[in-house]
Design an enzyme around this catalytic site. Structure first.
Site, PDB file in Angstrom:
ATOM      1  N   GLY A 220      92.672  60.918  75.731  1.00  0.00           N
ATOM      2  CA  GLY A 220      91.166  61.472  75.465  1.00  0.00           C
ATOM      3  C   GLY A 220      90.732  60.728  74.480  1.00  0.00           C
ATOM      4  O   GLY A 220      90.855  59.525  74.088  1.00  0.00           O
ATOM      5  N   ILE A 221      89.308  61.233  74.344  1.00  0.00           N
ATOM      6  CA  ILE A 221      88.372  60.581  73.407  1.00  0.00           C
ATOM      7  C   ILE A 221      88.673  61.263  72.092  1.00  0.00           C
ATOM      8  O   ILE A 221      88.974  62.476  72.043  1.00  0.00           O
ATOM      9  CB  ILE A 221      86.864  60.759  74.143  1.00  0.00           C
ATOM     10  CG1 ILE A 221      86.081  60.003  73.109  1.00  0.00           C
ATOM     11  CG2 ILE A 221      86.644  62.160  73.957  1.00  0.00           C
ATOM     12  CD1 ILE A 221      84.582  60.086  73.742  1.00  0.00           C
ATOM     13  N   GLY A 222      88.227  60.355  70.941  1.00  0.00           N
ATOM     14  CA  GLY A 222      88.192  60.913  69.601  1.00  0.00           C
ATOM     15  C   GLY A 222      89.332  60.156  68.635  1.00  0.00           C
ATOM     16  O   GLY A 222      89.799  59.260  69.250  1.00  0.00           O
ATOM     17  N   GLY A 223      89.391  60.694  67.354  1.00  0.00           N
ATOM     18  CA  GLY A 223      90.181  60.005  66.277  1.00  0.00           C
ATOM     19  C   GLY A 223      91.540  60.363  66.722  1.00  0.00           C
ATOM     20  O   GLY A 223      92.056  59.083  66.564  1.00  0.00           O
ATOM     21  N   MET A 224      92.010  61.220  67.070  1.00  0.00           N
ATOM     22  CA  MET A 224      93.652  61.045  67.356  1.00  0.00           C
ATOM     23  C   MET A 224      94.049  60.361  68.526  1.00  0.00           C
ATOM     24  O   MET A 224      95.018  59.566  68.160  1.00  0.00           O
ATOM     25  CB  MET A 224      93.816  62.722  67.428  1.00  0.00           C
ATOM     26  CG  MET A 224      93.840  63.354  66.265  1.00  0.00           C
ATOM     27  SD  MET A 224      94.209  65.360  66.905  1.00  0.00           S
ATOM     28  CE  MET A 224      93.800  65.993  65.141  1.00  0.00           C
ATOM     29  N   GLU A 245      92.068  59.640  82.816  1.00  0.00           N
ATOM     30  CA  GLU A 245      90.684  59.693  83.236  1.00  0.00           C
ATOM     31  C   GLU A 245      89.755  59.021  82.802  1.00  0.00           C
ATOM     32  O   GLU A 245      88.966  58.235  83.399  1.00  0.00           O
ATOM     33  CB  GLU A 245      90.524  61.393  82.710  1.00  0.00           C
ATOM     34  CG  GLU A 245      89.048  61.525  82.715  1.00  0.00           C
ATOM     35  CD  GLU A 245      88.801  62.854  82.200  1.00  0.00           C
ATOM     36  OE1 GLU A 245      89.276  63.900  82.796  1.00  0.00           O
ATOM     37  OE2 GLU A 245      87.994  63.100  81.325  1.00  0.00           O
ATOM     38  N   GLY A 343      89.403  66.688  82.319  1.00  0.00           N
ATOM     39  CA  GLY A 343      90.736  66.909  82.931  1.00  0.00           C
ATOM     40  C   GLY A 343      91.740  67.465  82.207  1.00  0.00           C
ATOM     41  O   GLY A 343      93.048  67.196  82.643  1.00  0.00           O
ATOM     42  N   LYS A 370      80.259  73.812  57.442  1.00  0.00           N
ATOM     43  CA  LYS A 370      79.111  73.420  56.755  1.00  0.00           C
ATOM     44  C   LYS A 370      78.327  74.693  56.326  1.00  0.00           C
ATOM     45  O   LYS A 370      77.634  74.807  55.070  1.00  0.00           O
ATOM     46  CB  LYS A 370      78.381  72.438  57.365  1.00  0.00           C
ATOM     47  CG  LYS A 370      79.133  71.047  57.632  1.00  0.00           C
ATOM     48  CD  LYS A 370      78.063  70.007  58.150  1.00  0.00           C
ATOM     49  CE  LYS A 370      78.743  68.825  58.339  1.00  0.00           C
ATOM     50  NZ  LYS A 370      78.045  67.803  59.167  1.00  0.00           N
TER      51      LYS A 370
END
Length: 448
Positions: A220-224, A245, A343, A370
């Protein structure tokens, strides 16, 4: 056959292309880096004369001009299947943006069988080749389906768009196109290169430890996911495959590092199969005319039946929160919209059906609020009111935080409570145990 005359007869200005839209119309704005640019600017100039135009698109890499020209959504109602930052802002801050809940894999079929009609489809494409084809494969996704059901199809040419090979609904023929706009050839919008934290790296270490040579991966998308890619590059893993995907920079890096060959894939051998791509110029250059990359409709890439054919499939996706029952919330925080179903459920199901397959839902154990200036747990007894469940508890496989990983399959509610609390930050565990006791999903025999 020479298509030059046909091409010239369909050539129009961006203003002419924008004039095709009437109040109340439904139009398609393509996807990610293939969202129109010149046509968008021309359509934005008409904001004051239009009303209630539904614009369908998603994964915006920047805010289109129609948003800036119509900040409250009086002229243009944004309908998105998955949210990038600009989509998210439109949904959360105006009455001119809404998310359509749908498993991403359903989108091509949904266009063809449920929409059946849109007034105008706009899409950025490569220049026409000698056979009369425009390549739309950077985000093949569902764009062919949109063109099929549109009254009018307009392509905006951008010479900077990579030619994405593959052959599964990744091209439009000039006979399928009504108008052509020669745009200004801007650089394709980029998704900034991802960075990752120490927490991301710890999660990635746990996941990479579960992989084997020949694993077929979806990120997927992102840091991990970026961290996973980085650790794979440092590992001894080899002959990995890709069926995903979203194609991101990490896949280009892994290929260049020699980790991806696709030699062990049961289907589409030696190919990196993907529905859409978003990243930096490095990724777009990697895709351009590269036979290793296979652009395909999302109805293929995200079909759990297709995913299940790939042995040792590893699916890696992020979540916002996970509860003690094993439910996964990945789309919102309360009523605040964040992303979409995408997905995730497709790959959770498909990976588990794969021989040797594993699905990992990843999240940091805490986040910094925050508003309260305090750290809070992402592991909760129950979700905040309004939070959306993306993966139901029967479908969840592995959950991973920096404190470990836990396999939910076949576990009772009290076993899940114990295992998932073990993934929480230590300072929150006692309170989670008390909540689990109150909810009736904790046994005295459980460890504390």
């Amino acid at each position: 056959m020479d298509y030059t005359k046909d091409y010239q007869s369909k050539l129009v200005t961006a203003d002419k292309a924008a004039s095709l839209v009437n109040s109340g119309d439904v139009i398609d704005y393509a996807w990610a880096g293939q969202t129109p640019v010149a046509i968008d600017a021309a359509l934005a100039k008409r904001a004051g004369e239009l009303k209630d135009v539904t614009v369908m698109g998603g994964v915006l890499l920047s805010a289109p001009e129609i948003f800036n020209a119509d900040p409250e959504g009086d002229a243009f109602i944004w309908k998105t299947w998955h949210a990038g930052g600009a989509d998210r802002n439109r949904i959360n801050k105006t009455q001119g943006g809404f998310y359509a809940p749908l498993r991403y894999s359903e989108l091509p079929r949904w266009y063809r069988e449920n929409i059946r009609h849109i007034n105008v489809a706009y899409v950025v494409a490569t220049p026409m080749d000698k056979h009369g084809y425009f390549n739309i494969g950077l985000n093949a996704s569902h764009l062919k389906a949109a063109a099929e059901i549109a009254d009018v199809v307009v392509v905006e040419i951008n010479e900077k768009l990579p030619v994405a090979l593959g052959g599964v609904e990744n091209v439009l023929h000039i006979s399928e196109v009504d108008y052509i706009v020669e745009g200004d050839n801007p650089e394709i919008k980029e998704l900034p290169a991802g960075s990752f934290s120490d927490v991301d790296r710890k999660v990635a270490e746990l996941i990479v430890g579960e992989m084997v040579d020949g694993s077929c991966i979806q990120l997927g998308i992102g840091g991990m996911p970026n961290a996973v890619g980085s650790l794979i590059a440092e590992s001894d893993l080899k002959d990995l495959g890709v069926h995903t995907e979203m194609l991101v920079d990490a896949f280009a890096d892994l290929s260049n590092a020699g980790k991806i060959t696709g030699a062990k894939k049961n289907i589409d051998r030696f190919r990196q199969t993907y529905a859409f791509a978003a990243g930096t110029k490095k990724l777009y250059d990697f895709i351009d005319n590269n036979p290793e990359c296979m652009a395909a409709t999302v109805g293929y890439t995200n079909d759990a039946r297709v995913i299940a054919q790939l042995d040792n499939f590893v699916s890696i996706n992020n979540a916002v929160n996970v509860d003690l029952f094993g439910q996964v919330s990945s789309e919102s925080s309360g009523y605040k919209h964040i992303s979409g179903a995408g997905g995730q459920l497709d790959f959770v199901l498909g990976a588990y059906l794969s021989k040797g397959g594993k699905s990992f839902i990843c999240l940091s154990s805490t986040f910094h609020n925050k508003k309260t200036a305090q750290d809070e747990s992402r592991i909760v007894l129950s979700f905040e009111e309004g939070s959306i469940i993306t993966a139901a508890r029967p479908n969840t496989h592995y959950i991973v935080t920096e404190h470990g990983l836990f396999n939910c399959k076949g576990k009772s509610t009290w076993e899940r409570a114990e295992g998932i609390i073990g993934l929480a930050a230590p300072e929150f565990r006692d309170d989670l145990i008390k909540q689990a006791e109150k909810a009736g999903i904790w046994r005295n025999s459980n460890r504390r």
